[in-house]
Motif scaffolding. Sequence first.
Motif, PDB file in Angstrom:
ATOM      1  N   GLY A 162       0.818  -1.208   0.000  1.00 16.89           N
ATOM      2  CA  GLY A 162       0.000   0.000   0.000  1.00 16.89           C
ATOM      3  C   GLY A 162       0.848   1.252   0.000  1.00 16.89           C
ATOM      4  O   GLY A 162       2.037   1.211  -0.321  1.00 16.89           O
ATOM      5  N   GLU A 163       0.223   2.361   0.394  1.00 16.99           N
ATOM      6  CA  GLU A 163       0.925   3.646   0.360  1.00 16.99           C
ATOM      7  C   GLU A 163       0.377   4.589   1.416  1.00 16.99           C
ATOM      8  O   GLU A 163      -0.672   4.348   2.009  1.00 16.99           O
ATOM      9  N   SER A 216       3.244  16.733  -0.079  1.00 26.07           N
ATOM     10  CA  SER A 216       4.237  16.843  -1.146  1.00 26.07           C
ATOM     11  C   SER A 216       4.840  15.519  -1.589  1.00 26.07           C
ATOM     12  O   SER A 216       5.641  15.487  -2.520  1.00 26.07           O
ATOM     13  N   LYS A 217       4.504  14.403  -0.916  1.00 25.99           N
ATOM     14  CA  LYS A 217       5.179  13.151  -1.219  1.00 25.99           C
ATOM     15  C   LYS A 217       4.239  11.964  -1.073  1.00 25.99           C
ATOM     16  O   LYS A 217       3.415  11.905  -0.163  1.00 25.99           O
ATOM     17  N   ARG A 218       4.393  11.030  -1.997  1.00 29.21           N
ATOM     18  CA  ARG A 218       3.651   9.771  -1.969  1.00 29.21           C
ATOM     19  C   ARG A 218       4.661   8.663  -1.707  1.00 29.21           C
ATOM     20  O   ARG A 218       5.686   8.573  -2.380  1.00 29.21           O
ATOM     21  N   ASN A 219       4.399   7.810  -0.701  1.00 22.17           N
ATOM     22  CA  ASN A 219       5.301   6.728  -0.314  1.00 22.17           C
ATOM     23  C   ASN A 219       4.640   5.384  -0.570  1.00 22.17           C
ATOM     24  O   ASN A 219       3.582   5.093  -0.009  1.00 22.17           O
ATOM     25  N   LEU A 220       5.264   4.568  -1.419  1.00 23.01           N
ATOM     26  CA  LEU A 220       4.770   3.234  -1.741  1.00 23.01           C
ATOM     27  C   LEU A 220       5.550   2.214  -0.923  1.00 23.01           C
ATOM     28  O   LEU A 220       6.764   2.367  -0.729  1.00 23.01           O
ATOM     29  N   LEU A 221       4.874   1.168  -0.476  1.00 28.09           N
ATOM     30  CA  LEU A 221       5.541   0.157   0.349  1.00 28.09           C
ATOM     31  C   LEU A 221       5.416  -1.231  -0.255  1.00 28.09           C
ATOM     32  O   LEU A 221       4.323  -1.686  -0.592  1.00 28.09           O
ATOM     33  N   LEU A 226       1.011  -0.892   8.010  1.00 26.73           N
ATOM     34  CA  LEU A 226       0.739  -1.803   6.882  1.00 26.73           C
ATOM     35  C   LEU A 226       1.504  -3.115   7.058  1.00 26.73           C
ATOM     36  O   LEU A 226       0.980  -4.193   6.766  1.00 26.73           O
ATOM     37  N   VAL A 227       2.746  -3.007   7.536  1.00 28.48           N
ATOM     38  CA  VAL A 227       3.562  -4.210   7.762  1.00 28.48           C
ATOM     39  C   VAL A 227       2.945  -5.036   8.889  1.00 28.48           C
ATOM     40  O   VAL A 227       2.802  -6.256   8.777  1.00 28.48           O
TER      41      VAL A 227
END
Length: 161
Positions: free
Chosen positions: A70-71, A76-81, A125-126
């Motif tokens: 997910g994310e 200002s920032k999008r983080n994908l995991l 998420l983890v």
Amino acid sequence: MRVSVWVAVVCPGTSRVLLAKRGPTTRNAGRWNFFGGGIDDGEHPEQTALRELGEEAGIHSCRDDLIYLGECASASKRNLLFVVTAEAEFEPIINHESQDWCWIAISDLLSVRRLHGPTQKLSPLVRRWVATLPPAPPEPELPPFSRWEWLKRQVGRHWPV
């Protein structure tokens, strides 16, 4: 909007995750985080995840090893995991961007002092993903054996049967 890709290396057998401590000359120095970074021009997020794992931890995986979790996003920032699993804990080969590493219980992840922002936001998420995994099988118990069997084991293969 800037996009970053992060990879959590998880050992399901120990319910621990591998973290890296950012080096003193890097952005966010002294912060603990998953492995990752920005997407290069023309790069797919999965390619970024694999590249960053190789560069920062010496882990060489393939696309099939990546699990997208997910994310999270800020203004200002999008983080994908992504997550990659390890059968056993190991010592990563960290590069100059990190000064240290550790395996930490997933249940203790959010209590880590100086946790990098995206890692902190992506950690739930983890935890949710690990909670869906089947429990690790118990270690097999050795059957009890007699003194006679013990003696044969001590003598070894040269024991006449």
